[in-house]
Design an enzyme around this catalytic site. Structure first.
Site, PDB file in Angstrom:
ATOM      1  N   CYS A  59     -60.122   7.467 -33.736  1.00 44.45           N
ATOM      2  CA  CYS A  59     -60.714   8.492 -32.862  1.00 44.45           C
ATOM      3  C   CYS A  59     -60.383   9.897 -33.386  1.00 44.45           C
ATOM      4  O   CYS A  59     -59.210  10.276 -33.429  1.00 44.45           O
ATOM      5  CB  CYS A  59     -60.175   8.304 -31.442  1.00 44.45           C
ATOM      6  SG  CYS A  59     -60.502   9.680 -30.331  1.00 44.45           S
ATOM      7  N   CYS A  93     -58.304  11.968 -31.053  1.00 50.02           N
ATOM      8  CA  CYS A  93     -56.904  11.547 -31.006  1.00 50.02           C
ATOM      9  C   CYS A  93     -56.126  12.124 -32.181  1.00 50.02           C
ATOM     10  O   CYS A  93     -54.981  12.561 -32.029  1.00 50.02           O
ATOM     11  CB  CYS A  93     -56.804  10.026 -31.014  1.00 50.02           C
ATOM     12  SG  CYS A  93     -57.550   9.221 -29.578  1.00 50.02           S
ATOM     13  N   ARG A 124     -17.456  19.476 -21.042  1.00 52.00           N
ATOM     14  CA  ARG A 124     -17.668  18.123 -20.522  1.00 52.00           C
ATOM     15  C   ARG A 124     -17.839  17.124 -21.671  1.00 52.00           C
ATOM     16  O   ARG A 124     -17.022  17.072 -22.567  1.00 52.00           O
ATOM     17  CB  ARG A 124     -18.847  18.101 -19.555  1.00 52.00           C
ATOM     18  CG  ARG A 124     -18.741  19.108 -18.420  1.00 52.00           C
ATOM     19  CD  ARG A 124     -19.819  18.904 -17.374  1.00 52.00           C
ATOM     20  NE  ARG A 124     -19.482  17.809 -16.479  1.00 52.00           N
ATOM     21  CZ  ARG A 124     -20.387  17.008 -15.926  1.00 52.00           C
ATOM     22  NH1 ARG A 124     -21.663  17.171 -16.198  1.00 52.00           N
ATOM     23  NH2 ARG A 124     -20.016  16.051 -15.101  1.00 52.00           N
ATOM     24  N   HIS A 167     -12.191   5.147 -14.535  1.00 57.55           N
ATOM     25  CA  HIS A 167     -12.391   4.912 -13.091  1.00 57.55           C
ATOM     26  C   HIS A 167     -13.200   3.639 -12.851  1.00 57.55           C
ATOM     27  O   HIS A 167     -12.919   2.888 -11.909  1.00 57.55           O
ATOM     28  CB  HIS A 167     -13.090   6.108 -12.454  1.00 57.55           C
ATOM     29  CG  HIS A 167     -12.211   7.300 -12.259  1.00 57.55           C
ATOM     30  ND1 HIS A 167     -11.071   7.279 -11.485  1.00 57.55           N
ATOM     31  CD2 HIS A 167     -12.296   8.572 -12.751  1.00 57.55           C
ATOM     32  CE1 HIS A 167     -10.503   8.472 -11.488  1.00 57.55           C
ATOM     33  NE2 HIS A 167     -11.216   9.278 -12.254  1.00 57.55           N
ATOM     34  N   HIS A 181       0.616  15.020 -20.774  1.00 55.46           N
ATOM     35  CA  HIS A 181       0.543  15.130 -19.318  1.00 55.46           C
ATOM     36  C   HIS A 181       0.304  13.755 -18.686  1.00 55.46           C
ATOM     37  O   HIS A 181       0.945  13.373 -17.706  1.00 55.46           O
ATOM     38  CB  HIS A 181      -0.571  16.103 -18.925  1.00 55.46           C
ATOM     39  CG  HIS A 181      -0.617  16.411 -17.473  1.00 55.46           C
ATOM     40  ND1 HIS A 181      -1.688  17.034 -16.854  1.00 55.46           N
ATOM     41  CD2 HIS A 181       0.269  16.169 -16.469  1.00 55.46           C
ATOM     42  CE1 HIS A 181      -1.445  17.161 -15.562  1.00 55.46           C
ATOM     43  NE2 HIS A 181      -0.270  16.646 -15.303  1.00 55.46           N
ATOM     44  N   HIS A 240      -6.129  12.011 -11.963  1.00 56.57           N
ATOM     45  CA  HIS A 240      -7.266  12.827 -12.412  1.00 56.57           C
ATOM     46  C   HIS A 240      -7.283  14.174 -11.680  1.00 56.57           C
ATOM     47  O   HIS A 240      -7.541  15.220 -12.291  1.00 56.57           O
ATOM     48  CB  HIS A 240      -8.573  12.061 -12.163  1.00 56.57           C
ATOM     49  CG  HIS A 240      -9.743  12.653 -12.872  1.00 56.57           C
ATOM     50  ND1 HIS A 240     -10.987  12.038 -12.914  1.00 56.57           N
ATOM     51  CD2 HIS A 240      -9.901  13.819 -13.566  1.00 56.57           C
ATOM     52  CE1 HIS A 240     -11.826  12.790 -13.600  1.00 56.57           C
ATOM     53  NE2 HIS A 240     -11.201  13.880 -13.996  1.00 56.57           N
ATOM     54  N   ASN A 241      -7.006  14.170 -10.407  1.00 57.06           N
ATOM     55  CA  ASN A 241      -6.971  15.425  -9.651  1.00 57.06           C
ATOM     56  C   ASN A 241      -5.824  16.330 -10.108  1.00 57.06           C
ATOM     57  O   ASN A 241      -5.953  17.563 -10.100  1.00 57.06           O
ATOM     58  CB  ASN A 241      -6.863  15.142  -8.152  1.00 57.06           C
ATOM     59  CG  ASN A 241      -8.232  14.951  -7.509  1.00 57.06           C
ATOM     60  OD1 ASN A 241      -9.249  15.414  -8.041  1.00 57.06           O
ATOM     61  ND2 ASN A 241      -8.272  14.280  -6.366  1.00 57.06           N
ATOM     62  N   VAL A 272      -4.725  16.474 -13.149  1.00 62.28           N
ATOM     63  CA  VAL A 272      -5.228  17.055 -14.397  1.00 62.28           C
ATOM     64  C   VAL A 272      -6.197  18.198 -14.087  1.00 62.28           C
ATOM     65  O   VAL A 272      -6.143  19.265 -14.711  1.00 62.28           O
ATOM     66  CB  VAL A 272      -5.921  15.973 -15.256  1.00 62.28           C
ATOM     67  CG1 VAL A 272      -6.646  16.611 -16.440  1.00 62.28           C
ATOM     68  CG2 VAL A 272      -4.914  14.947 -15.738  1.00 62.28           C
ATOM     69  N   LYS A 314     -14.264  22.729 -12.830  1.00 56.96           N
ATOM     70  CA  LYS A 314     -13.322  21.692 -12.424  1.00 56.96           C
ATOM     71  C   LYS A 314     -13.057  21.817 -10.921  1.00 56.96           C
ATOM     72  O   LYS A 314     -13.027  22.916 -10.374  1.00 56.96           O
ATOM     73  CB  LYS A 314     -12.010  21.835 -13.185  1.00 56.96           C
ATOM     74  CG  LYS A 314     -12.121  21.569 -14.680  1.00 56.96           C
ATOM     75  CD  LYS A 314     -12.343  20.095 -14.959  1.00 56.96           C
ATOM     76  CE  LYS A 314     -12.248  19.788 -16.452  1.00 56.96           C
ATOM     77  NZ  LYS A 314     -13.272  20.487 -17.262  1.00 56.96           N
TER      78      LYS A 314
END
Length: 520
Positions: free
Chosen positions: A83, A86, A314, A325, A359, A385-386, A388, A408
């Site tokens: 075509c 196309c 991130r 987790h 840590h 985790h909290n 950190v 954070k």
């Protein structure tokens, strides 16, 4: 003498016939330059044709490609190669596809752009299912809706839509922007994350994180190999963590890859692997470098749920936290202490950020009594985790290094779990730990894999594998009973393969069959 005269005449004639060149060029160099010039002209012509970013699919892989993509939406173009319209439209389509497809995509993982050639007889029935009556014809929907799907004119309640205004690249992208409320541009070159809403306000976004968990798993093992971190004193820690992945990783293909490494651990990671001669093979990665622990599609090179608004925020750290987790809420009560030890040892021996590793090690060392319940370990990891995050909140505020769109915070926020917080004062937050555990179990358990509910039903694991066939003899540690039972149960899907691998590994150099699995 006459012969010498004739020879001189011949030489003079040859010198006369040879083209004159500058002192810096020879005839052969002129010829090479001519060839190079022709190649340059060919490259100019080639550059006039845009790179194919859209994925060509057909009836044989249509469902598989659209089922396995991490993209939120998909565009399927039905066309015919004969075509003219196309062919003329293809550069427009590719201009948009380059934004979303390929390893260098500006906005990866959002839209999968594909093409189906209806002129091929193999695709006739597929094109009929979508009532293709003109070329090109474009459809839009979440990828899962195309799987085993179709489209009929005037059909009600069909999430597959015809793109009715896509004649040019500008129009197609404008149509997409209207559907998504986005502001993508054809000239976009720099990665931005404005299209993703904060995960604080959208609890469903965690479903996309299963791809990031795969990415983080693959990246973790790449780091371990690149830095030659597998030594005689760290082998036991790696084996424990692999056992945890085999039994409880949320991605089936990562469970399969982890089992492959675990079954062949003595061969892939011999006791003298830390010697120079052993590690110089395969660019320093040894035989283990041939393993793609989450399949050949991973790593993809981008993040979904864990993407930051800047390239250096991130990403990997977020993906690794989601993995930990997700493991913490999937274990059984009898495995909680084993999981705690496996994760603490893994971070201590293999996490390359020194301050973060130290840590985490301090928090692990402060635990005085063993964990007996899944709930206790999941809540400890959540609390860690909290802690950190509390440290990073202060550091990022002082140095202004945080992600402005994803700062954070203490987790979970009220928007995601209003019942988790009993009260809040200057002394801190009073948590309802039962509600927190309920949130963690749902968020990192059910919601994390909910993206696959619309996909094919998972094959249930088949039983019949002895623990000795799965866990190689390493003398590095003794497998706890709870972990051993979990491994035996959770890894039974590949029991027959494990037995076969053990019997055949002596007579083969390596194998790649396992990586054809794409199911999660």
């Amino acid at each position: 003498m006459s012969q010498l005269l004739v020879l001189n005449l011949v030489l003079c004639l040859l010198l006369f016939l040879i083209p004159k060149t500058t002192s810096s060029s020879s005839p052969s160099r002129s010829l090479l330059r001519s060839i190079e010039d022709n190649n340059k002209n060919d490259n100019v012509v080639a550059d006039l044709h845009p790179h194919d970013y859209a994925v060509d699919i057909n009836v044989t892989n249509f469902d598989a490609v659209l089922r396995d993509t991490p993209a939120t939406f998909a565009v399927v173009e039905f066309f015919a190669h004969w075509c003219p319209a196309c062919r003329n439209y293809k550069p427009h389509y590719e201009r948009v596809a380059r934004l979303f497809n390929g390893p260098d995509a500006v906005h990866p993982g959002i839209i999968l752009m594909t093409r189906v050639d209806c002129a091929l007889k193999i695709n006739s029935k597929l094109c009929d299912k979508f009532s293709v009556d003109h070329y090109p014809m474009l459809f839009w929907a979440p990828p899962s809706k195309f799987v085993s799907g179709g489209w009929k004119p005037k059909q009600e309640k069909n999430e597959i839509r015809v793109i009715d205004d896509a004649r040019t690249a500008d129009r197609l992208l404008n149509w997409i922007n209207k559907q998504m409320g986005s502001s993508f541009g054809l000239d976009d070159e720099k990665f931005e994350n404005e299209h993703l809403s904060s995960n604080v306000s959208d609890p469903g976004q965690i479903a996309r994180a299963v791809y990031d968990v795969e990415e983080a798993t693959s990246t973790t093992f790449d780091i371990i190999l690149e830095h030659k971190m597998i030594k005689s004193e760290t082998r036991g820690s790696l084996i424990k963590f692999l056992q945890l992945l085999v039994a409880h990783h949320p991605s089936k293909r990562c469970r399969m890859g982890s089992a492959e490494v675990l079954v062949n651990f003595d061969e892939l990671c011999p006791l003298d692997m830390d010697t120079t001669s052993k590690q110089e093979n395969n660019d320093g990665k040894g035989a283990l470098g041939n393993i793609q622990i989450c399949g050949k599609e991973v790593p993809r090179g981008y993040w979904m749920f864990c993407r930051g608004s800047k390239n250096d925020t991130r990403g990997f750290s977020c993906g690794l936290w989601v993995l930990l987790h997700s493991l913490s809420v999937r274990i059984e009560d009898g495995e909680s202490q084993f999981a705690f030890q496996a994760i603490c040892e893994f971070v201590h021996n293999f996490f390359i950020c020194e301050e973060c590793r130290q840590h985490f090690y301090e928090m692990c060392s402060s635990v005085s009594s063993p964990f007996n319940k899944t709930r206790d370990f999941a809540l400890w990891l959540w609390s860690a985790h909290n802690k950190v995050n509390e440290r990073l909140i202060k550091e990022e505020a002082a140095l202004q290094t945080g992600d402005p769109k994803f700062p954070k915070m203490i987790w979970p926020p009220k928007q995601l779990c209003s019942s988790c917080r009993q009260s809040q004062s200057q002394s801190g937050i009073q948590w309802d730990q039962d509600e927190v555990f309920k949130f963690l179990t749902d968020y990192y358990g059910k919601k994390l894999v909910s993206i696959y509910k619309d996909k094919n039903n998972h094959e249930s694991d088949k039983s019949g594998v002895a623990l000795d066939d799965l866990v190689v003899s390493t003398n590095a540690f003794v497998v706890p009973l709870g972990a051993a039972l979990a491994i035996a149960v959770a890894s039974c899907a590949f029991g027959a393969l494990a037995c076969y691998w053990r019997s055949q590994q002596k007579s083969r150099k390596y194998f790649h069959q396992l990586h054809s699995y794409k199911e999660i």
